[in-house]
Structures are given as structure tokens and as C-alpha cells.
Write an enzyme that holds these catalytic residues in place. Structure first.
Site, short mmCIF file in Angstrom:
data_model
loop_
_atom_site.label_atom_id
_atom_site.label_comp_id
_atom_site.label_asym_id
_atom_site.label_seq_id
_atom_site.Cartn_x
_atom_site.Cartn_y
_atom_site.Cartn_z
N ASP A 93 40.53 31.65 47.05
CA ASP A 93 41.24 32.23 45.92
C ASP A 93 42.66 32.58 46.42
O ASP A 93 42.95 32.45 47.61
CB ASP A 93 40.48 33.49 45.48
N ALA B 272 45.39 35.57 44.92
CA ALA B 272 45.69 37.01 44.96
C ALA B 272 44.48 37.82 45.40
O ALA B 272 43.38 37.64 44.89
CB ALA B 272 46.17 37.49 43.60
N MET C 174 39.07 41.29 36.44
CA MET C 174 39.87 40.50 37.37
C MET C 174 39.12 39.30 37.92
O MET C 174 37.93 39.37 38.20
CB MET C 174 40.32 41.39 38.53
N LYS D 110 43.59 34.40 32.91
CA LYS D 110 44.30 35.54 32.33
C LYS D 110 44.11 35.66 30.80
O LYS D 110 44.06 36.76 30.28
CB LYS D 110 45.79 35.51 32.69
N HIS E 150 40.89 37.28 30.52
CA HIS E 150 41.03 38.65 31.00
C HIS E 150 41.60 39.54 29.87
O HIS E 150 41.09 40.63 29.60
CB HIS E 150 41.97 38.65 32.22
#
Length: 272
Positions: A15, A17, A52, A56, A59
Site C-alpha cells: 500500500d 500512505a 480508511m 476515496k 470513503h
């Protein structure tokens, strides 16, 4: 089929971040909070962290389903959120996140060394992310300047479904030319990221400290005493174990012994 070739690891898919860059996975947090504030909705950091690892758009949708958020929107607009509202929030979010992301591109301590060690073993280095392409265009360039260029990059939005679906992993297998799935290790700091690996049939390693599960900046983590650190580690480990992680370690700096352990299990005929 060459059996000998199949009982050894061939790739690690990381992954981004909270795993390789951005200790604590902090870049999106402020952006989510500011995004909702811009629409007159108060959102807490802990609430923002909940989903998370998802793409996004997904999310943001999950945040709109929080009762406290939904109630604020209803009060303001006299109606619930629609898909069009979520699309609009997402369109506003992407440039917001892209704007802050350069401030959160520091490598996690030991990440570059870990990647180098993975390559030294003859393994491919793959990558998947919950970020979309416009955000990753910014991130990947900065990471490359710092010395990190994975062999592939699959972004949220590239495929029909993001995490916990395995599609980004499937694309990685194809990009990297590796198979079977059990010859690949997924490394991630979120439960849905761990499940992305499991659903693809790969080994999954959860990162308890460097990312979203702990939710601390590097400075906040370093400021804790031993008991405080252990409490954070226990909580984060439980979350990642519950998601199904085969192994949980503090950060990618601790990855090499896990790869040794997985190689030994593969040699014994074990599968994830």
C-alpha cells in the site's frame, strides 16, 4: 508446471500512505475534515479515519452514512445525501487532497531499506492504493524523486471495485507477471487493505504502528512511553488480526523476518 518455482515468494505488493509514505496516514484526514466543513458539516478526525483504505469515493460515501453526519446534512438541506451529492463532494475532495499530499510524502523510517531488501531477494515490488490517479500523479513523482519506484501502480478508480475487493491485486499479478496468488504478499496498514490481499488468495501482513490502525504521527508515536506504545500496538494489532492478517508488525522496517517465515511455510506446502 514447475512446482519448485511455485513454492517461493515472487512479489510483495505494498500500500502507499501509512505503509511506505506518510506515517500515520495523515494526508487524507485533514482533507476529509475540511471537505465536510466546507459544506457546513462537523466531522471528527476519528470519524474521518474509520473507513480508511477504501477508495476515496467509497470513503466519502461511508462518512455520509454516519448518523451524526447524515443528521447534519438533513438539517441543512431538508433531504438525505444522494449519489450526486457524493459525486460533488468527491470532485471537491480530490484537488484538496492533492494539494496537501506533498506535505505528507516523507518515507516511513526503514521503508526504502525494506523495499531494497525485497528487491535483493529477487522479488517484484507492486503497489495498490485507495488514492485515485490525480492524487497519485503528485505522490508517485515525489516518491520517485526520493528513490521509490515500484514495478506497478494500481489506483482506486482504475477498476470496477476498490478494497476490500481483490481486483487491484489481480491487476498487480498481471502487471508484475506473477502467480499463483499465494506467491505474493500484501502489506497494508488498514483492515480493508489486509482483506484486499486475503480476497486475492495472498498472504496479508498488517502494519500496526506506521498507519491508520494506530493513527499517530511519527512525533506522537515517539513521544509515548513503553506502556503507551504497547497499548496502541495491542489495539491496532487486534483490529488488523480481526481483519484476518496472517502477520502483524509495527512497520515495513520489520518485514524481512516475515518474508523468511512465509517462504518456510510455502516450502512446507502451506498456503494462506
Amino acid at each position: 508446471m514447475n512446482e519448485h518455482h511455485q513454492d517461493k515468494l515472487q512479489a510483495v505488493v505494498f500500500d502507499w500512505a501509512g505503509t511506505i509514505i506518510d506515517f500515520g496516514s495523515c494526508a487524507p484526514m485533514g482533507a476529509f475534515v475540511r471537505l465536510f466543513a466546507q459544506f457546513g458539516i462537523e466531522l471528527g478526525i476519528a470519524e474521518a479515519r474509520g473507513p480508511m483504505g477504501l477508495a476515496k469515493w467509497d470513503h466519502i460515501k461511508a462518512l455520509t452514512e454516519l448518523p451524526r453526519v447524515a443528521a447534519q446534512w438533513q438539517a441543512k438541506h431538508g433531504r438525505p445525501f444522494t449519489h450526486a451529492d457524493i459525486d460533488h463532494l468527491y470532485d471537491v475532495f480530490t484537488p484538496m487532497n492533492a494539494a496537501v499530499v506533498p506535505d505528507f510524502c516523507d518515507f516511513i523510517p526503514g521503508a526504502l531499506e525494506a523495499v531494497k531488501a525485497v528487491r535483493a531477494r529477487g522479488l517484484k515490488v507492486g503497489s495498490t492504493t485507495g488514492y485515485n490517479r490525480p492524487i497519485m500523479d503528485v505522490v508517485a513523482k515525489i516518491a520517485a524523486e526520493g528513490g521509490y519506484v515500484p514495478d506497478n501502480l494500481v489506483c482506486a478508480g482504475d477498476l470496477a471495485a476498490g478494497r476490500p475487493a481483490p481486483l487491484m491485486m489481480y491487476r498487480s499479478f498481471a502487471d508484475l507477471g506473477v502467480w499463483p496468488p499465494y506467491a505474493v504478499v500484501k502489506v497494508d496498514d488498514t483492515g480493508v487493505g489486509v482483506q484486499e490481499g486475503l480476497n486475492a488468495g495472498s498472504w496479508s501482513v498488517g502494519l500496526a504502528i506506521s498507519g491508520n490502525a494506530a493513527g499517530l504521527t511519527l512525533a506522537e508515536w515517539q513521544a509515548l512511553d513503553a506502556a503507551g506504545r504497547q497499548a496502541v500496538r495491542d489495539r491496532a494489532t487486534a483490529e488488523l488480526r480481526a481483519a484476518g492478517a496472517h502477520y502483524v508488525i509495527d512497520s515495513v522496517a520489520d518485514l524481512l523476518p516475515v518474508l523468511d517465515a512465509i517462504d518456510a511455510r510455502l516450502a512446507r506446502g502451506e498456503r494462506p
